[in-house]
Structure formats: structure tokens, C-alpha cells
Design a protein around this motif. Sequence first.
Motif, mmCIF file in Angstrom:
data_model
loop_
_atom_site.group_PDB
_atom_site.id
_atom_site.type_symbol
_atom_site.label_atom_id
_atom_site.label_comp_id
_atom_site.label_asym_id
_atom_site.label_seq_id
_atom_site.Cartn_x
_atom_site.Cartn_y
_atom_site.Cartn_z
ATOM 1 N N TYR A 61 0.855 -1.203 0.000
ATOM 2 C CA TYR A 61 0.000 0.000 0.000
ATOM 3 C C TYR A 61 0.888 1.249 0.000
ATOM 4 N N THR A 62 1.878 1.222 0.885
ATOM 5 C CA THR A 62 2.742 2.411 1.039
ATOM 6 C C THR A 62 3.474 2.697 -0.270
ATOM 7 N N ARG A 63 4.012 1.641 -0.875
ATOM 8 C CA ARG A 63 4.734 1.811 -2.150
ATOM 9 C C ARG A 63 3.797 2.360 -3.222
ATOM 10 N N PHE A 64 2.624 1.788 -3.299
ATOM 11 C CA PHE A 64 1.645 2.204 -4.308
ATOM 12 C C PHE A 64 1.255 3.669 -4.108
ATOM 13 N N ARG A 65 1.000 4.047 -2.873
ATOM 14 C CA ARG A 65 0.600 5.432 -2.593
ATOM 15 C C ARG A 65 1.736 6.407 -2.906
ATOM 16 N N GLN A 66 2.975 5.988 -2.607
ATOM 17 C CA GLN A 66 4.109 6.857 -2.945
ATOM 18 C C GLN A 66 4.230 7.011 -4.454
ATOM 19 N N GLU A 67 3.993 5.919 -5.155
ATOM 20 C CA GLU A 67 4.094 5.969 -6.612
ATOM 21 C C GLU A 67 3.019 6.895 -7.191
ATOM 22 N N LEU A 68 1.808 6.799 -6.650
ATOM 23 C CA LEU A 68 0.731 7.681 -7.129
ATOM 24 C C LEU A 68 1.082 9.138 -6.883
ATOM 25 N N ALA A 69 1.679 9.412 -5.722
ATOM 26 C CA ALA A 69 2.021 10.805 -5.383
ATOM 27 C C ALA A 69 3.009 11.387 -6.393
ATOM 28 N N SER A 70 3.820 10.527 -7.011
ATOM 29 C CA SER A 70 4.847 11.025 -7.939
ATOM 30 C C SER A 70 4.296 11.234 -9.358
ATOM 31 N N LEU A 71 3.028 10.902 -9.578
ATOM 32 C CA LEU A 71 2.466 10.990 -10.938
ATOM 33 C C LEU A 71 1.817 12.347 -11.207
ATOM 34 N N ASP A 72 1.891 12.764 -12.468
ATOM 35 C CA ASP A 72 1.172 13.974 -12.887
ATOM 36 C C ASP A 72 -0.193 13.629 -13.464
ATOM 37 N N ALA A 73 -0.349 12.418 -13.954
ATOM 38 C CA ALA A 73 -1.610 12.042 -14.623
ATOM 39 C C ALA A 73 -1.744 10.519 -14.599
ATOM 40 N N VAL A 74 -2.970 10.062 -14.840
ATOM 41 C CA VAL A 74 -3.251 8.626 -14.742
ATOM 42 C C VAL A 74 -4.070 8.174 -15.951
ATOM 43 N N LEU A 75 -3.650 7.052 -16.524
ATOM 44 C CA LEU A 75 -4.393 6.469 -17.644
ATOM 45 C C LEU A 75 -4.862 5.069 -17.236
ATOM 46 N N PHE A 76 -6.171 4.854 -17.302
ATOM 47 C CA PHE A 76 -6.749 3.558 -16.964
ATOM 48 C C PHE A 76 -7.057 2.809 -18.261
ATOM 49 N N ILE A 77 -6.586 1.576 -18.326
ATOM 50 C CA ILE A 77 -6.885 0.730 -19.487
ATOM 51 C C ILE A 77 -7.481 -0.547 -18.914
ATOM 52 N N THR A 78 -8.777 -0.731 -19.135
ATOM 53 C CA THR A 78 -9.429 -1.782 -18.353
ATOM 54 C C THR A 78 -10.312 -2.741 -19.130
#
Length: 191
Positions: A61-78
Amino acid sequence: MSIYHVGILVGSLRKASFNKKIAQFILEQEESKFGYRLIDISELPLYNQDFDDEGNPPASYTRFRQELASLDAVLFITAEYNRSVPAVLKNAIDVGSRPYGKNKWDGKPAAILSSSTGVYGGFGANHHLRQSLVFVNLLTMQQPEAYLGDITTCIGTDGTVESQKTKDFLRSFKNAFEQWAERIIHTKGQD
Ligand SMILES: Cc1cc2nc3c(=O)[nH]c(=O)nc-3n(C[C@H](O)[C@H](O)[C@H](O)COP(=O)(O)O)c2cc1C
């Protein structure tokens, strides 16, 4: 050299996933101001609020949240499961949105691309996902929409995107997303 960092979250864990192949196509496009990378959501345990309330979240969880914090934008492919969002992706949205008051998605630009082997191209998943993104305040591009139906016909036997029409569409979708994301990022910068 890329200035903006985009995380791609894929809503399928399957090794031979068509959605992973679409993500791969995006990753292989010429470098632009936007650099894309895959964000792994496969190791996140199902969200349990006790982890956060007790101040003891799993390391993933911690790693994932840190990674999200470093992003400028998000692309979902689902993918679409039973006309909705695959649980693995919904779980990732939930993990990123907590603990309360530390929503890591907040205010970032986003876009959704859904694909399926069926004719509707994951329309149900696309719009159910959109509903959650409203709540976590991801600013999701409205147009162009992206529902890739009959996806098996777009991917070649070597596992790459084969159809020229699909390639053209994916490139134009990516361009539109980058314009959208840049507008949001600049507006935020002026706040
Ligand atoms: C549990 C499950 C539910 C599915 N539900 C749908 C659905 O609602 N609509 C649809 O078009 N395809 C549905 N499919 C078929 C998927 O579109 C197909 O398995 C697709 O290949 C999944 O994406 P992937 O290749 O990225 O794993 C479902 C597949 C699974 C395993």
C-alpha cells in the motif's frame, strides 16, 4: 525527455491480457512530453480500513501510494467484468484514496480506455469506473471516449496491436489525453 509522468493502471491481471497489450502499445509510442509507466496493482491486498486505522498498512500500500504521489496524470486501461470494473482495479482506486484526507488521486488529470472481446467494448466498466473517479476527484477526460470492442480482431498473433484503424485511434486518443492533461496541470500551476 519527458516532463510529465503518467501512470498506466491496467484492469486485468491475465498474462495474455488484451488490455495489457494496448498498454504496451501506448508505452512503445515515440517519446513526448509525457512519459508513461505501468503501475503494478497485482500485489495490493483487498482494502481493509483497519490497516490504516491501526497505522499499519501493508508495504505494498505504502509503495503504491508513494508511486501515485509522484504521478502527474493517470491512464486507466481496463477490461470489463460482468458489466463493471474488475475488482483488482476497484481495489487499487480504494487503496489510493485512503487514509481519509490523504487521497492520492486528488486533482490529477485522467483518462479511461476500456476494451473487451464483446461488442460493447467495456462500456459498463468504463462508466462505472468514471463514477468512482468523480468521487476521488480525478479529472477525467470526457471526449474522445474509448470503447474498443471485438478486441481479438485488433491484436495480431504476435500479440501486438495489428489493426491500422486501432493504432490510429490509440494515437489520437493519446494525443487528446496529453492535451487534456497539460491543460489541467497548467491550470493547477496557476492556483
Ligand atoms: C469474470 C469475467 C467477466 C466478464 N464479463 C464481461 C462483460 O461484462 N462484458 C464483456 O464484454 N466481456 C466480459 N468478459 C470477457 C472479457 O472481455 C475478456 O475475458 C477479455 O479478454 C478480458 O480482458 P483481458 O484480455 O485484458 O484480460 C468477462 C470475462 C471474465 C473473466
